[in-house]
Design an enzyme around this catalytic site. Structure first.
Site, mmCIF file in Angstrom:
data_model
loop_
_atom_site.group_PDB
_atom_site.id
_atom_site.type_symbol
_atom_site.label_atom_id
_atom_site.label_comp_id
_atom_site.label_asym_id
_atom_site.label_seq_id
_atom_site.Cartn_x
_atom_site.Cartn_y
_atom_site.Cartn_z
ATOM 1 N N TRP A 259 0.869 -1.475 0.065
ATOM 2 C CA TRP A 259 0.496 0.492 0.146
ATOM 3 C C TRP A 259 0.691 1.030 -0.452
ATOM 4 O O TRP A 259 1.142 1.602 1.382
ATOM 5 C CB TRP A 259 -1.066 -0.043 1.177
ATOM 6 C CG TRP A 259 -1.813 0.951 1.202
ATOM 7 C CD1 TRP A 259 -3.077 0.662 0.635
ATOM 8 C CD2 TRP A 259 -2.012 1.895 2.596
ATOM 9 N NE1 TRP A 259 -3.965 2.324 0.937
ATOM 10 C CE2 TRP A 259 -3.444 2.244 1.907
ATOM 11 C CE3 TRP A 259 -1.255 2.601 3.135
ATOM 12 C CZ2 TRP A 259 -3.637 3.572 2.737
ATOM 13 C CZ3 TRP A 259 -2.316 4.128 3.593
ATOM 14 C CH2 TRP A 259 -2.812 4.224 3.377
ATOM 15 N N ASN B 81 6.392 -3.804 6.243
ATOM 16 C CA ASN B 81 5.499 -3.335 6.592
ATOM 17 C C ASN B 81 5.293 -2.031 7.757
ATOM 18 O O ASN B 81 6.750 -1.952 8.024
ATOM 19 C CB ASN B 81 4.779 -4.074 7.218
ATOM 20 C CG ASN B 81 4.010 -4.928 6.694
ATOM 21 O OD1 ASN B 81 3.995 -4.872 4.937
ATOM 22 N ND2 ASN B 81 2.818 -5.466 6.275
ATOM 23 N N GLY B 82 4.878 -0.614 7.417
ATOM 24 C CA GLY B 82 5.319 0.317 8.307
ATOM 25 C C GLY B 82 6.189 1.481 7.030
ATOM 26 O O GLY B 82 6.427 1.330 6.162
ATOM 27 N N GLU C 125 -22.077 6.686 12.737
ATOM 28 C CA GLU C 125 -21.844 4.781 12.471
ATOM 29 C C GLU C 125 -22.594 5.232 11.136
ATOM 30 O O GLU C 125 -21.956 4.853 10.428
ATOM 31 C CB GLU C 125 -21.825 4.018 13.242
ATOM 32 C CG GLU C 125 -21.588 2.303 12.827
ATOM 33 C CD GLU C 125 -20.854 2.246 12.176
ATOM 34 O OE1 GLU C 125 -19.690 3.481 13.111
ATOM 35 O OE2 GLU C 125 -20.103 1.465 12.079
ATOM 36 N N LYS D 83 -8.205 -1.889 6.028
ATOM 37 C CA LYS D 83 -8.558 -2.849 6.642
ATOM 38 C C LYS D 83 -8.156 -2.427 8.466
ATOM 39 O O LYS D 83 -8.478 -2.135 9.663
ATOM 40 C CB LYS D 83 -8.456 -4.225 6.663
ATOM 41 C CG LYS D 83 -9.637 -4.832 8.134
ATOM 42 C CD LYS D 83 -11.479 -4.576 7.995
ATOM 43 C CE LYS D 83 -11.565 -5.640 8.803
ATOM 44 N NZ LYS D 83 -13.275 -4.486 9.310
HETATM 45 C C1 AGP Z 1 -15.031 0.744 10.486
HETATM 46 O O1 AGP Z 1 -15.739 0.864 8.940
HETATM 47 C C2 AGP Z 1 -13.157 1.206 9.680
HETATM 48 N N1 AGP Z 1 -12.553 0.036 9.138
HETATM 49 C C3 AGP Z 1 -11.991 2.221 10.537
HETATM 50 O O2 AGP Z 1 -12.881 3.288 11.129
HETATM 51 C C4 AGP Z 1 -12.428 1.710 11.875
HETATM 52 O O3 AGP Z 1 -13.028 1.110 12.635
HETATM 53 C C5 AGP Z 1 -10.942 1.810 13.039
HETATM 54 O O4 AGP Z 1 -9.778 1.958 12.038
HETATM 55 C C6 AGP Z 1 -10.223 0.546 14.196
HETATM 56 O O5 AGP Z 1 -10.425 -0.352 13.978
HETATM 57 P P1 AGP Z 1 -9.896 -1.455 14.092
HETATM 58 O O6 AGP Z 1 -11.481 -1.524 15.668
HETATM 59 O O7 AGP Z 1 -9.407 -2.437 14.294
HETATM 60 O O8 AGP Z 1 -9.501 -1.011 15.553
#
Ligand code: AGP
Length: 606
Positions: A72, A98-99, A481, A601
């Site tokens: 990415w 990664n990082g 949300e 994600k």
């Molecule tokens: C939610 O739909 C998002 N993909 C994002 O806000 C996510 O909830 C946030 O990045 C936190 O992720 P986590 O719960 O894995 O810490």
């Protein structure tokens, strides 16, 4: 975000690496690559999807050890050259990373002055050259990697191979997850268990500062001081099937549809019908400690933060402890006052979100007591916390969070019930909440049955340039949300406001071109909410009301009616139509539902 897979064992590495990379696709990426070792390193990498990479890997691409990566882009545009792995100039060392290496420019200048030839714009390539410079005089690859990492400022999860040591892979972690998978005379490593569960359920999570050497017959881990560390393998209960779409068109729809079962799993074995309390063994707190807190502070990012707002409301209402939620990404930077009589709660589906992890670490440094509400067993945030509640919602693959959101809200209801019942909450109210929680799975099924109606509404509203989401008190985090879901997967601009705030500014945005989704439960604020709908309609605004009754057509153009539960638990149910609304709007607009643009994600970088 980037993904790493590594393999060493008796089998051909390339198909295993490709399969593992495909399992990481949901994390979001723009290019992919792999390298295998067989009398020298053989590499393929492409800008594009894992399928594009598979198409350029020849059938005879032999080698029983290898590393793969999905990238990415951070340093340099998505391109074949910038894709990982990166090789040293002599093609002896290969690295995936990664990082972010913060001092990459400075290191690059020094390495170039020393004769290194760079072929990419990435920060990662400096690592390949640095390791190549030390590997010759080191006794082991592990020593060469350790020496190189000493010069790195930044975060990394890495996997490294050396063409002259074809039996081992070295991996290391600092701020970016690495998990080892233990097989039968074979070892795996990945940045996410998703890449491993097809092959093994026995895993070992590396801690920050740790390094591991993998060979076919086992692994050795080392701490930052180069001493061996003892690690107990953990059994994960996630299966390969969890990572299939299971006949649904998208993971997102599958995960929305799983919620009756995932909510039931979050509740399973935790409700006590005799004393009307929740049993949460993982809290590691006795009743006396549970009574000792004077405040609860909840942290998380994005949707996790919004579920934390629902949690704060539940804790205040049921346990009568002042509680509030804050984005972990803000909390960690503002030098928060950490109080001994505050209970801190960190929320994370992945358990790897860097901002949340850093906030937890800062809290721990200052003596804070931190609970984790986490979905991924053994993840970094779960390990860092003093105790917590696992969601047991199964892996969430789609980038947009749905089932983890509802399970987090349910976990907060359990926590609030527990804290309430060791304080002032009456047995009658305890029973009311227990019974309400038990009704949730069936009521979620009833809401899911509304999908055809919600799809029609999504088709009707999807062409809006912008949408407003409003709710009061318990309804406000639901509105947030709902707006979050819509914007992240459909790219329709959406704003969420407390309904009470509308007339203090955002009412200026209301008109026929900006429809409003109004969260209107049958609670003590019903009349106030209906007044707000009147104000919106008076400005020509279209209204889609989500609540417990149909409204006068003068107040709302459309209504989605969900079953009632206890008013404290209603936000959980009110969220679900908004997930379906966002999903069908995204489908109607032809979006990449499970992998929305620009998003990942797990956000494992700052
Ligand atoms: C939610 O739909 C998002 N993909 C994002 O806000 C996510 O909830 C946030 O990045 C936190 O992720 P986590 O719960 O894995 O810490």
């Amino acid at each position: 975000m980037c993904g790493i897979v590594a393999y060493v064992g008796p089998k051909d590495a390339a198909p295993i690496l490709l399969e593992g990379l495909a399992r990481l696709e949901h994390r979001g990426y723009d290019s992919a690559g792999l390298v295998v070792s067989n009398k020298g390193l053989k590499m393929r990498k492409v800008k594009g999807r894992v399928g594009d990479l598979a198409a350029v890997v020849p059938a005879r691409f032999k080698g029983t050890l290898g590393i793969g990566h999905t990238r990415w882009a951070t340093h340099g545009a998505p391109s074949d050259a910038n894709a990982h792995p990166h090789l040293s100039t002599d093609e002896r060392v290969a690295v995936v990373h990664n990082g972010v290496i913060e001092n990459a420019d400075e290191l690059r200048a020094k390495l170039e002055a020393d004769g290194a030839v760079f072929v990419s714009e990435t920060d990662t390539e400096v690592l390949a050259h640095l390791i190549a410079r030390t590997v010759e005089e080191s006794d082991s690859l592990e020593e060469a990697v350790r020496t190189a990492l000493k010069r790195i400022v930044g975060t990394y999860g890495i996997a490294v191979i050396d063409a002259r040591r074809p039996g081992e892979v070295v991996v290391a972690r600092n701020g970016s997850p690495i998990v080892l998978g233990i097989g039968e005379k074979e070892m795996f490593a990945a940045s996410d268990v998703a890449a491993l569960v097809r092959y093994t359920r026995q895993v070992v999570h590396l801690e920050d500062g740790e390094l591991a050497v993998l060979r076919a017959d086992g692994f050795t881990t080392f701490g930052g001081d180069a001493r061996e560390t003892a690690k107990e393998p953990l059994t994960v209960d996630w299966e390969a099937g969890h990572y299939d779409t299971g006949g649904y068109e998208h993971y997102l729809l599958k995960e929305i549809s799983e919620q009756p079962e995932t909510v039931a799993r979050t509740l399973r074995g935790r409700l006590d019908d005799r004393f009307h309390i929740a049993h949460l063994g993982g809290l590691n707190m006795d009743a006396r400690e549970s009574r000792s807190f004077r405040r609860v502070k909840i942290i998380g990012c994005g949707s996790a933060y919004y579920s934390g707002q629902i949690g704060a409301q539940l804790i205040e209402e049921l346990a009568r402890i002042p509680a509030d939620a804050e984005p972990a990404s803000e909390f960690r930077y503002r030098s928060p006052v950490v109080e001994p009589d505050t209970l801190y709660v960190a929320i994370s589906q992945s358990g790897e979100t860097y901002d949340t992890l850093a906030a937890v670490q800062e809290l721990k440094r200052k003596g804070g007591r931190v609970l984790g509400i986490v979905n991924t067993v053994g993840s970094a945030i779960a390990r860092e916390c003093d105790g917590g509640v696992y969601l047991h919602a199964g892996p969430e693959v789609s980038v947009a969070s749905t089932k983890a959101f509802t399970s987090t809200a349910v976990a907060f209801a359990l926590l609030a019930l527990h804290l309430g019942r060791v304080r002032d909450l009456s047995p009658a109210d305890g029973r009311r909440i227990c019974e309400g929680l038990r009704r949730l799975p069936r009521q979620i099924e009833e809401i899911l049955a509304l999908e055809p109606q919600i799809k029609e509404l999504a088709d009707k509203y999807a062409d809006a340039a912008s949408m407003m989401f409003v709710g009061r008190v318990r309804g406000y985090p639901v509105a947030r949300e709902g707006a979050q879901k819509l914007k992240e997967i459909s790219y329709v601009h959406a704003e969420a406001y407390p309904a009470s705030e509308l007339k203090h500014g955002p009412l200026a945005l209301i008109g026929p071109e900006t429809p409003t989704v109004a969260i209107v439960p049958d609670d003590e604020l019903l009349d106030k909410n209906l007044t707000t709908l009147g104000e919106i309609r008076a400005r020509g605004g279209r209204v889609l009301m989500v609540g417990h009754r149909t409204a006068d057509p003068k107040l709302a153009d459309d209504c989605v009616v969900v079953p009632r539960n206890e008013i404290e638990l209603d936000p959980i149910l009110l969220t679900i139509p908004l997930q379906l609304l966002a999903y069908h709007a995204a489908v109607a607009l032809g979006r990449d539902v499970d992998k929305p643009r620009n998003l990942a994600k797990s956000v494992t970088v700052e």
